[in-house]
Design a protein around this motif. Structure first.
Motif, PDB file in Angstrom:
ATOM      1  N   SER A 159     -31.179   7.334  -3.304  1.00  0.00           N
ATOM      2  CA  SER A 159     -30.863   6.388  -2.226  1.00  0.00           C
ATOM      3  C   SER A 159     -30.856   7.102  -0.882  1.00  0.00           C
ATOM      4  O   SER A 159     -29.830   7.223  -0.223  1.00  0.00           O
ATOM      5  N   VAL A 160     -32.026   7.568  -0.485  1.00  0.00           N
ATOM      6  CA  VAL A 160     -32.198   8.186   0.826  1.00  0.00           C
ATOM      7  C   VAL A 160     -33.168   7.323   1.622  1.00  0.00           C
ATOM      8  O   VAL A 160     -34.005   6.623   1.048  1.00  0.00           O
ATOM      9  N   ILE A 161     -33.052   7.377   2.926  1.00  0.00           N
ATOM     10  CA  ILE A 161     -33.972   6.637   3.783  1.00  0.00           C
ATOM     11  C   ILE A 161     -35.013   7.627   4.292  1.00  0.00           C
ATOM     12  O   ILE A 161     -34.676   8.616   4.940  1.00  0.00           O
ATOM     13  N   TRP A 162     -36.266   7.358   3.996  1.00  0.00           N
ATOM     14  CA  TRP A 162     -37.355   8.272   4.340  1.00  0.00           C
ATOM     15  C   TRP A 162     -37.732   8.157   5.808  1.00  0.00           C
ATOM     16  O   TRP A 162     -37.946   7.061   6.330  1.00  0.00           O
ATOM     17  N   TYR A 163     -37.842   9.291   6.449  1.00  0.00           N
ATOM     18  CA  TYR A 163     -38.296   9.392   7.827  1.00  0.00           C
ATOM     19  C   TYR A 163     -39.827   9.244   7.821  1.00  0.00           C
ATOM     20  O   TYR A 163     -40.478   9.699   6.878  1.00  0.00           O
ATOM     21  N   PRO A 164     -40.442   8.634   8.826  1.00  0.00           N
ATOM     22  CA  PRO A 164     -41.885   8.344   8.796  1.00  0.00           C
ATOM     23  C   PRO A 164     -42.786   9.522   8.428  1.00  0.00           C
ATOM     24  O   PRO A 164     -43.596   9.409   7.505  1.00  0.00           O
ATOM     25  N   ILE A 165     -42.667  10.648   9.122  1.00  0.00           N
ATOM     26  CA  ILE A 165     -43.576  11.761   8.855  1.00  0.00           C
ATOM     27  C   ILE A 165     -43.364  12.316   7.453  1.00  0.00           C
ATOM     28  O   ILE A 165     -44.316  12.716   6.774  1.00  0.00           O
ATOM     29  N   ASP A 166     -42.123  12.309   6.971  1.00  0.00           N
ATOM     30  CA  ASP A 166     -41.843  12.794   5.622  1.00  0.00           C
ATOM     31  C   ASP A 166     -42.479  11.887   4.567  1.00  0.00           C
ATOM     32  O   ASP A 166     -43.025  12.372   3.578  1.00  0.00           O
ATOM     33  N   LEU A 167     -42.404  10.586   4.775  1.00  0.00           N
ATOM     34  CA  LEU A 167     -43.033   9.660   3.837  1.00  0.00           C
ATOM     35  C   LEU A 167     -44.554   9.791   3.895  1.00  0.00           C
ATOM     36  O   LEU A 167     -45.222   9.814   2.852  1.00  0.00           O
TER      37      LEU A 167
END
Length: 172
Positions: free
Chosen positions: A151-159
């Motif tokens: 349950s983590v929220i992915w940051y754009p560049i990481d995704l």
């Protein structure tokens, strides 16, 4: 029952994620934005399952890649690249990613098998697996938790880079 419409994302929205910026260093001052001449470059695609109202946007990422306006059916019939995850909606608002389609009469249970989505919550010493469809929670070991999305929220560049790694087009 009155359903509240999200102020950010609506279930069924399909968005494109550029895969041609994977090697770009993320710079909060010089933000990358999609332009008209980017449409024929390489993209991946995701669909909003549900805006979790402050806990991120639950999305599924598809296996399909191609130009921005790849055929809708080719996208949704390609299957998931990995299990659903939570993201920030910021890349849509800042025009880094773009909404390109909406699934007609979207139903998260039918179209995205919402009853089968399990995500790990908690801290390393108190982990639990939550089925999002039923809300049922069961305790889980740290070792077993590695089989599921966290349950983590992915940051754009990481995704974007995770997608690139999964597709074999980027090495972190």
């Amino acid at each position: 029952m009155l359903l509240m419409k999200s102020k950010y994302a609506d279930g069924g929205e399909i968005f494109c994620i550029p895969l041609f910026w994977l090697d770009e260093g993320y710079d909060s001052i010089n933000k990358l934005k999609l332009k008209k001449d980017d449409e024929n470059k390489l993209f991946s695609f995701g669909r909003v399952i549900e805006d979790m109202k402050g806990s991120g946007i639950l999305v599924e990422i598809f296996k399909a890649t191609g130009p921005m306006h790849l055929d809708y059916e080719d996208i949704i019939n390609s299957g998931r690249l990995f299990d659903p995850i939570f993201i920030f909606w910021l890349p849509i608002k800042k025009k880094r990613w773009k909404i390109i389609y909406k699934t007609p009469d979207y139903n998260k249970f039918k179209d995205s098998t919402f009853n089968n989505i399990n995500i790990v919550f908690g801290t390393y010493d108190n982990l639990y697996l939550k089925n999002l469809g039923s809300g049922k929670e069961i305790g889980i070991t740290e070792k077993d938790s590695q089989k599921y999305e966290q349950s983590v929220i992915w940051y754009p560049i990481d995704l974007e880079r995770r997608i690139g790694c999964e597709l074999g087009i980027y090495n972190s």
